[in-house]
Design a protein around this motif. Sequence first.
Motif, PDB file in Angstrom:
ATOM      1  N   TYR A   1      39.028  27.850  28.655  1.00 37.77           N
ATOM      2  CA  TYR A   1      38.966  27.091  29.885  1.00 37.77           C
ATOM      3  C   TYR A   1      39.882  26.077  29.795  1.00 37.77           C
TER       4      TYR A   1
ATOM      5  N   GLN B   1      29.951  35.464  37.569  1.00 36.22           N
ATOM      6  CA  GLN B   1      29.412  34.409  38.619  1.00 36.22           C
ATOM      7  C   GLN B   1      31.083  32.853  38.054  1.00 36.22           C
ATOM      8  N   PRO B   2      31.048  32.213  39.289  1.00 38.81           N
ATOM      9  CA  PRO B   2      32.414  31.589  38.781  1.00 38.81           C
ATOM     10  C   PRO B   2      32.331  30.981  38.122  1.00 38.81           C
ATOM     11  N   GLY B   3      31.261  30.171  36.375  1.00 38.88           N
ATOM     12  CA  GLY B   3      31.758  29.738  35.931  1.00 38.88           C
ATOM     13  C   GLY B   3      31.671  30.494  35.222  1.00 38.88           C
ATOM     14  N   ASP B   4      32.275  32.097  35.075  1.00 34.99           N
ATOM     15  CA  ASP B   4      32.733  32.885  33.884  1.00 34.99           C
ATOM     16  C   ASP B   4      34.467  32.861  34.551  1.00 34.99           C
ATOM     17  N   SER B   5      35.271  32.774  35.615  1.00 40.59           N
ATOM     18  CA  SER B   5      35.935  31.865  36.045  1.00 40.59           C
ATOM     19  C   SER B   5      37.319  31.161  34.319  1.00 40.59           C
TER      20      SER B   5
ATOM     21  N   GLU C   1      31.778  37.516  43.637  1.00 41.49           N
ATOM     22  CA  GLU C   1      31.025  36.281  43.024  1.00 41.49           C
ATOM     23  C   GLU C   1      29.689  37.383  42.820  1.00 41.49           C
TER      24      GLU C   1
END
Lengths: 114, 114
Positions: free
Chosen positions: A39, A81-85, A15
């Motif tokens: 996702y 950012q973790p949400g980009d995973s 991150e």
Amino acid sequence: DQQVKQNSPSLSVQEGRISILNCDYTNSMFDYFLWYKKYPAEGPTFLISISSIKDKNEDGRFTVFLNKSAKHLSLHIVPSQPGDSAVYFCAANSGSSNTGKLIFGQGTTLQVKP
Amino acid sequence: NAGVTQTPKFQVLKTGQSMTLQCAQDMNHNSMYWYRQDPGMGLRLIYYSASEGTTDKGEVPNGYNVSRLNKREFSLRLESAAPSQTSVYFCASVISGILLYEQYFGPGTRLTVT
């Protein structure tokens, strides 16, 4: 014959650091390139695009670079950012006008660790 | 505004059975597409409809048929399912014009053929 290739199946970054996803293509007739994000259990969503008349396009944390001589494009995410995973697909227009046909790469799974 | 909807979400078929995957969009888009996603293969175009009343083959059309019922709906039919058609199927749509390549995807149908 894979005309759009993403040679890295996966990428893991911390991150806050930069994520760089790469894509190569073989057809010099391609003139528009896109990145999609996917996702699990959802359809892909459009992220950013670039026309072959440009070498860079920026949208917030996301920047796409195009090197036509090398037939290579890359997606930079800064800061990650973790949400980009997610799985990231690059795509190119098929060269057929007015059809909207796209050719996709195999995808790269990005994991951003907190 | 629901975007692109697909039914069913999941389906299990036996070899030789037939079924129709449904897709609808409420964005007044002209062009619609059917893709399949397989591990390591990215998204591959099965059929597309550049405008109401027209359909054309994509990269992997064998074993499939399509119908563009009206501007909103584009269905994909498997006449005699085979295990090789086990995949996740995505429908997409796009408005014609300058944003021709920025496709909107549905959530997908996960199909298993035993």
